[in-house]
Design a protein around this motif. Structure first.
Motif, short mmCIF file in Angstrom:
data_model
loop_
_atom_site.label_atom_id
_atom_site.label_comp_id
_atom_site.label_asym_id
_atom_site.label_seq_id
_atom_site.Cartn_x
_atom_site.Cartn_y
_atom_site.Cartn_z
N ALA A 1 -51.63 -6.18 44.88
CA ALA A 1 -52.73 -6.30 45.83
C ALA A 1 -54.03 -5.94 45.15
O ALA A 1 -54.12 -4.95 44.43
N GLU A 2 -55.04 -6.77 45.40
CA GLU A 2 -56.35 -6.50 44.84
C GLU A 2 -57.05 -5.47 45.72
O GLU A 2 -56.85 -5.43 46.93
N SER A 3 -57.90 -4.66 45.11
CA SER A 3 -58.60 -3.61 45.85
C SER A 3 -60.07 -3.94 46.04
O SER A 3 -60.71 -4.52 45.15
N PHE A 4 -60.58 -3.54 47.20
CA PHE A 4 -62.00 -3.73 47.54
C PHE A 4 -62.50 -2.43 48.16
O PHE A 4 -61.72 -1.62 48.67
N ASP A 5 -63.80 -2.25 48.14
CA ASP A 5 -64.35 -1.09 48.84
C ASP A 5 -64.27 -1.31 50.34
O ASP A 5 -63.85 -0.42 51.09
N PHE A 6 -64.69 -2.49 50.80
CA PHE A 6 -64.68 -2.81 52.23
C PHE A 6 -63.97 -4.15 52.45
O PHE A 6 -64.20 -5.11 51.70
N ILE A 7 -63.13 -4.18 53.47
CA ILE A 7 -62.50 -5.44 53.88
C ILE A 7 -62.96 -5.73 55.30
O ILE A 7 -62.79 -4.89 56.20
N GLN B 1 -70.55 -2.20 45.17
CA GLN B 1 -69.57 -2.18 46.24
C GLN B 1 -68.91 -3.55 46.37
O GLN B 1 -69.58 -4.57 46.51
N LYS B 2 -67.61 -3.56 46.32
CA LYS B 2 -66.84 -4.81 46.34
C LYS B 2 -66.41 -5.10 47.79
O LYS B 2 -65.73 -4.28 48.42
N VAL B 3 -66.82 -6.25 48.31
CA VAL B 3 -66.62 -6.58 49.72
C VAL B 3 -65.77 -7.85 49.84
O VAL B 3 -66.06 -8.87 49.19
N LEU B 4 -64.74 -7.77 50.66
CA LEU B 4 -63.88 -8.93 50.94
C LEU B 4 -64.03 -9.32 52.40
O LEU B 4 -64.00 -8.48 53.30
N VAL B 5 -64.19 -10.63 52.64
CA VAL B 5 -64.21 -11.17 54.00
C VAL B 5 -63.03 -12.13 54.15
O VAL B 5 -62.87 -13.06 53.34
N LEU B 6 -62.25 -11.92 55.18
CA LEU B 6 -61.12 -12.81 55.50
C LEU B 6 -61.49 -13.60 56.74
O LEU B 6 -61.66 -13.03 57.82
N GLU B 7 -61.66 -14.90 56.59
CA GLU B 7 -62.07 -15.77 57.70
C GLU B 7 -61.00 -16.82 57.95
O GLU B 7 -60.60 -17.55 57.04
N ALA B 8 -60.55 -16.91 59.21
CA ALA B 8 -59.48 -17.86 59.55
C ALA B 8 -59.95 -19.30 59.54
O ALA B 8 -59.15 -20.22 59.33
N HIS C 1 -66.64 -11.44 48.16
CA HIS C 1 -65.52 -12.38 48.08
C HIS C 1 -65.17 -12.84 49.49
O HIS C 1 -64.75 -12.04 50.33
N VAL C 2 -65.35 -14.12 49.76
CA VAL C 2 -65.05 -14.69 51.07
C VAL C 2 -63.87 -15.64 50.92
O VAL C 2 -63.93 -16.60 50.15
N VAL C 3 -62.81 -15.36 51.64
CA VAL C 3 -61.61 -16.20 51.60
C VAL C 3 -61.50 -16.92 52.94
O VAL C 3 -61.37 -16.28 54.00
N LEU C 4 -61.58 -18.25 52.90
CA LEU C 4 -61.49 -19.06 54.11
C LEU C 4 -60.05 -19.46 54.38
O LEU C 4 -59.20 -19.41 53.48
N ASP C 5 -59.79 -19.87 55.61
CA ASP C 5 -58.44 -20.23 56.03
C ASP C 5 -57.46 -19.10 55.74
O ASP C 5 -56.32 -19.32 55.35
N ALA C 6 -57.94 -17.89 55.94
CA ALA C 6 -57.14 -16.68 55.71
C ALA C 6 -56.94 -15.97 57.04
O ALA C 6 -57.91 -15.56 57.69
N HIS C 7 -55.71 -15.81 57.45
CA HIS C 7 -55.40 -15.27 58.77
C HIS C 7 -54.85 -13.85 58.63
O HIS C 7 -53.74 -13.65 58.12
N ALA C 8 -55.63 -12.87 59.06
CA ALA C 8 -55.17 -11.48 59.02
C ALA C 8 -54.03 -11.30 60.02
O ALA C 8 -54.11 -11.74 61.16
N THR C 9 -52.97 -10.66 59.56
CA THR C 9 -51.79 -10.49 60.41
C THR C 9 -51.54 -9.03 60.78
O THR C 9 -50.90 -8.75 61.77
N LYS C 10 -52.10 -8.11 59.95
CA LYS C 10 -51.81 -6.70 60.21
C LYS C 10 -52.73 -5.81 59.40
O LYS C 10 -53.00 -6.09 58.23
N ILE C 11 -53.20 -4.74 60.01
CA ILE C 11 -53.89 -3.68 59.29
C ILE C 11 -52.84 -2.69 58.81
O ILE C 11 -51.93 -2.31 59.56
N ILE C 12 -52.92 -2.29 57.56
CA ILE C 12 -51.94 -1.39 56.97
C ILE C 12 -52.46 0.05 57.05
O ILE C 12 -53.62 0.31 56.71
N PHE C 13 -51.60 0.96 57.50
CA PHE C 13 -51.96 2.37 57.61
C PHE C 13 -51.07 3.22 56.73
O PHE C 13 -49.87 2.94 56.57
N SER C 14 -51.63 4.25 56.17
CA SER C 14 -50.83 5.25 55.46
C SER C 14 -50.39 6.32 56.44
O SER C 14 -50.99 6.50 57.51
N ASP C 15 -49.33 7.06 56.07
CA ASP C 15 -48.88 8.16 56.90
C ASP C 15 -49.90 9.29 56.85
O ASP C 15 -50.75 9.36 55.97
#
Length: 607
Positions: A3-9, A30-37, A229-243
Motif C-alpha cells: 500500500a502506498e502512503s499519503f499524508d491525507f486521503i 504534503q502528499k495528498v490522494l483523492v479517490l473519485e468514483a 494524486h487524483v485517482v478516477l473511477d476509484a470506489h472507496a469500500t472501507k475506511i481502515i482503523f487500527s486497534d
C-alpha cells in the motif's frame, strides 16, 4: 498487499473534496490522494453549456439516487440528482450561487458549533469566488446599480457572472415588482442578506460563458502538482482503523481497475462523499448505529447512532404561467427542441459565447418571510400554529433546538422562511398535478415562479441496506413529515400567484393568469396543499447526515469536523451542514471546504 502512503486521503473529488485537496496540496511536502468514483466530464458540452444542465440527469455523470416513496408527496419516489464526476454536483447543478444570511450562520454557532458564526465564516464564502465586474450601464440593466461595486474584494477560483443576457428585462421587472412591495434587497446580499429580491449570481465564467465547476475552478490549473494524486473511477469500500482507544483511521480500501487496493494515511482520512454517501461509507466501515451495523455483520468500531440521521433537503414547488408572446426571450423553443432554434443558439454560443444557452434560465431570486403572518390576524394564526406544533417535553434535544431556530425565523420579519426564484421558460422536470408525470413541452412562451422551503423541520435518514459497497443506500427524507413545514410551505406557494399578478411582472404574463395546470389556481390553503403534494420535487440539496453538532444533540462531527469517538477521521461535505442556508447549497459547500482546509492545516502545523 502493498500500500502506498499519503499524508491525507480524501474520499470523494466532488465540490468539497477537490477544493479541499487543492488547498491541502498547496503545502508542497504534503502528499495528498483523492479517490473519485466518477471520471472527468469537463469536456462534455452538456457540462460546459449552462442551458444543457438537465441533459446530464440520468447519465454516467449522475448517481441517479431516488428516495423511497414519500407519504406526504402522494407516495412519489423523488429523484435526487447528484454529480458523479471530478467536481461532483457542481458539474450538473443549475449554477445558482446564492448567499447565506447572517442569521443562519449565527444559528450554526447557537446550535453548539463555536467558530462557525457569520463573522468567522463569511470570509470563506468570499475566498471561494471572484465576483463579476460590470459597467455602470450593465449594472443598471442587471438591477444592481445601487450596490456599491467595491463592496467585495474577491479573487477566488470560482468565476461568477450574472447569467444570460445582461439586457434581458426580467431582472429590472423583478426588482421593480418587489420594490413596490417593499421587498427589494437594496444592498449586496453577499455583504448582508436578509429579506428581499435580487439578481442572482451563477457559477458561469463571465468571459467564456461556460460552467465554472469545482474541477475547472480549483483543479484544472494545478493538476500537475507532484504531491497531488487524483485517482478516477476509484470506489472507496472501507475506511481502515487500527486497534486502540480511540480507534485510529489509518487508510482506505478501494476498488480500481478491477482490483482491490489499499492506501495508507499518515495524518488523516477525510470523507467527502456527499450527504448521501458519506454516512454510507462510515457505516460500511463500522462507524454508525451499532444495531444497523450488526444487522449486516459489520464489526462495530464506534457506536455513533446519529450517522445517517438528520437528513434535510430543500423542497421546491413552482407554477409555470403562459407569457405574453415576444415580450422577453425564453428557453421554450429549446425545451421543444425546435431544430432552427437549437442550431441558432448553438452557433451563437460556440462562435460568440453569447445567447440563450449562456444560462439555465434562473436570473432572479428573493428571500421572503410569510408576509401574511407579519401582523394582525395572520400573526395570531402564526402564534397559534407555533404553539400547536411545539415539540413535547419528551422530544429530543435536537428537535427542540431546531424548532427554536424555526420559531425565531418565522417570528422575525427580517428572516426568510422561503426563497423564490424565476425561470425564463416552462418546467420540464416537475410532474403535472393531474397526470403525475412531467408535462410534455408546450407551445408558446412561459415563465416559471418557484418557491423553496428554506428552513424545513422535517428530518429523514440515509442508511445502508447491506454490507455491499456497490449497493445504494436507502434514502428517506420524510418530506413534509413535520406539520409546520406543510403550513409554511403551502402559504409560500399561495403567494406565487400574488407575485404573478403584481406589476410590472404582470405585464409580461397573460392576464388573467394561465398556469400550466388548472390546479395552479389556488382558492384556499387546502388547494395549495393538494398542489404541493403533487407538484413538489427536491432542489437536490441533501445535507445534515453527518451533522456538525454536539454528540449528545445528535452530532456526528465536532466543530473541527472530526468524527466523534475515533481519531484521524474528518468529514468535509454537505453532510456536516447543521442547518441549510435559505438558497442553493453550492456556495456553502465551497465555504465549508475552504474553512476545513485552514482547520486541518492548523491542526498539523502546516500554516
Amino acid at each position: 498487499m502493498s500500500a502506498e502512503s499519503f499524508d491525507f486521503i480524501i474520499i470523494g473529488g466532488g465540490t468539497a473534496g477537490i477544493a479541499l485537496a487543492t488547498r491541502l496540496s498547496e503545502i508542497a511536502h504534503q502528499k495528498v490522494l483523492v479517490l473519485e468514483a466518477g471520471i472527468d466530464h469537463s469536456d462534455d458540452l452538456r457540462v460546459k453549456i449552462p442551458a444543457f444542465y438537465s441533459a446530464l440527469f440520468g447519465t454516467d455523470a449522475d448517481w441517479g439516487f431516488r428516495t423511497v416513496a414519500q407519504e406526504k408527496l402522494n407516495g412519489r419516489s423523488i429523484s435526487l440528482n447528484q454529480g458523479k464526476a471530478i467536481g461532483g454536483s457542481s458539474v450538473i447543478n443549475a449554477h445558482v450561487f446564492a448567499p447565506p444570511t447572517q442569521d443562519i450562520l449565527d444559528d450554526w454557532t447557537k446550535l453548539g458549533n463555536a467558530g462557525w458564526d457569520w463573522a468567522t465564516i463569511a470570509p470563506y464564502y468570499i475566498k471561494a469566488f471572484t465576483s463579476p465586474h460590470s459597467s455602470e450601464e450593465h449594472r443598471q440593466l442587471l438591477a444592481v446599480d445601487d450596490w456599491t461595486p467595491d463592496d467585495l474584494s474577491t479573487g477566488g477560483p470560482v468565476q461568477l457572472s450574472y447569467p444570460g443576457d445582461s439586457h434581458h428585462p426580467i431582472r429590472q421587472i423583478w426588482s421593480e415588482t418587489f420594490e413596490k412591495k417593499g421587498y427589494r434587497m437594496a444592498t449586496n446580499p453577499w455583504v448582508h442578506a436578509s429579506v428581499g429580491a435580487f439578481s442572482n449570481l451563477a457559477s458561469i465564467d463571465p468571459e467564456k460563458r461556460e460552467r465554472c465547476h469545482a474541477a475547472k475552478a480549483y483543479y484544472s490549473s494545478i493538476q500537475k502538482r507532484e504531491n497531488l494524486h487524483v485517482v478516477l473511477d476509484a470506489h472507496a469500500t472501507k475506511i481502515i482503523f487500527s486497534d486502540g482507544q480511540p480507534p485510529k483511521a489509518t487508510g482506505v480500501q478501494y476498488s480500481h481497475g478491477g482490483q482491490i487496493k489499499v492506501a495508507n494515511a499518515q495524518k488523516e482520512v477525510i470523507v467527502s462523499a456527499g450527504a448521501l454517501q458519506s454516512p454510507k461509507l462510515l457505516e460500511l466501515s463500522g462507524v454508525g448505529n451499532a444495531d444497523i451495523l450488526r444487522q449486516y455483520n459489520i464489526e462495530v468500531v464506534k457506536d455513533l447512532p446519529s450517522v445517517g440521521e438528520n437528513l434535510q433537503d430543500h423542497l421546491v414547488c413552482d407554477i409555470s404561467f403562459a407569457a405574453v408572446e415576444n415580450k422577453m426571450e425564453t428557453l421554450d423553443a429549446l425545451a421543444r427542441q425546435e431544430p432552427k432554434a437549437v442550431e441558432e443558439a448553438m452557433l451563437n454560443f460556440m462562435q460568440k459565447h453569447k445567447g440563450i444557452l449562456t444560462s439555465a434560465g434562473i436570473m432572479t431570486y428573493a428571500y421572503l418571510p410569510i408576509i401574511d403572518f407579519l401582523a394582525g390576524a395572520g400573526r395570531e394564526t402564526l402564534l397559534k400554529m407555533l404553539d400547536e406544533n411545539r415539540p413535547s417535553a419528551s422530544s429530543t434535544t435536537q428537535a427542540k433546538m431546531y424548532y427554536e431556530v424555526a420559531e425565531r425565523t418565522l417570528l422575525d420579519p427580517n428572516r426568510p422562511s422561503a426563497a423564490y426564484l424565476t425561470a425564463i421558460g416552462q418546467n420540464p422536470v416537475a410532474p403535472d398535478p393531474t397526470t403525475g408525470k412531467p408535462t410534455p413541452p408546450q407551445p408558446g412562451q412561459h415563465f416559471t415562479i418557484a418557491t423553496v422551503l428554506a428552513q424545513p423541520l422535517s428530518r429523514g435518514t440515509v442508511h445502508i441496506v447491506s454490507n455491499n459497497p456497490a449497493e445504494a443506500p436507502e434514502i428517506d427524507p420524510k418530506y413534509l413529515s413535520n406539520p409546520l413545514d406543510v403550513e409554511v410551505f403551502a402559504k409560500h406557494i399561495m403567494y406565487i400567484e400574488s407575485i404573478a399578478k403584481s406589476a410590472p411582472l404582470s405585464g409580461v404574463l397573460k392576464q388573467p393568469l394561465h398556469p400550466s395546470s388548472p390546479h395552479g389556481h389556488m382558492t384556499d390553503l387546502n388547494a395549495a396543499k393538494r398542489y404541493m403534494e403533487s407538484r413538489t420535487i427536491s432542489m437536490w440539496h441533501p445535507a445534515g447526515t453527518c451533522a456538525m453538532l454536539p454528540e449528545q444533540a445528535g452530532g456526528v462531527v465536532d466543530n473541527y469536523l472530526r468524527v466523534y469517538g475515533v481519531s484521524n477521521l474528518r468529514v468535509v461535505d454537505s453532510s456536516v451542514v447543521p442547518l441549510l442556508p435559505p438558497g442553493n447549497l453550492q456556495s456553502t459547500v465551497y465555504a465549508l471546504a475552504e474553512r476545513a482546509a485552514d482547520l486541518i492545516k492548523e491542526a498539523h502545523g502546516l500554516n
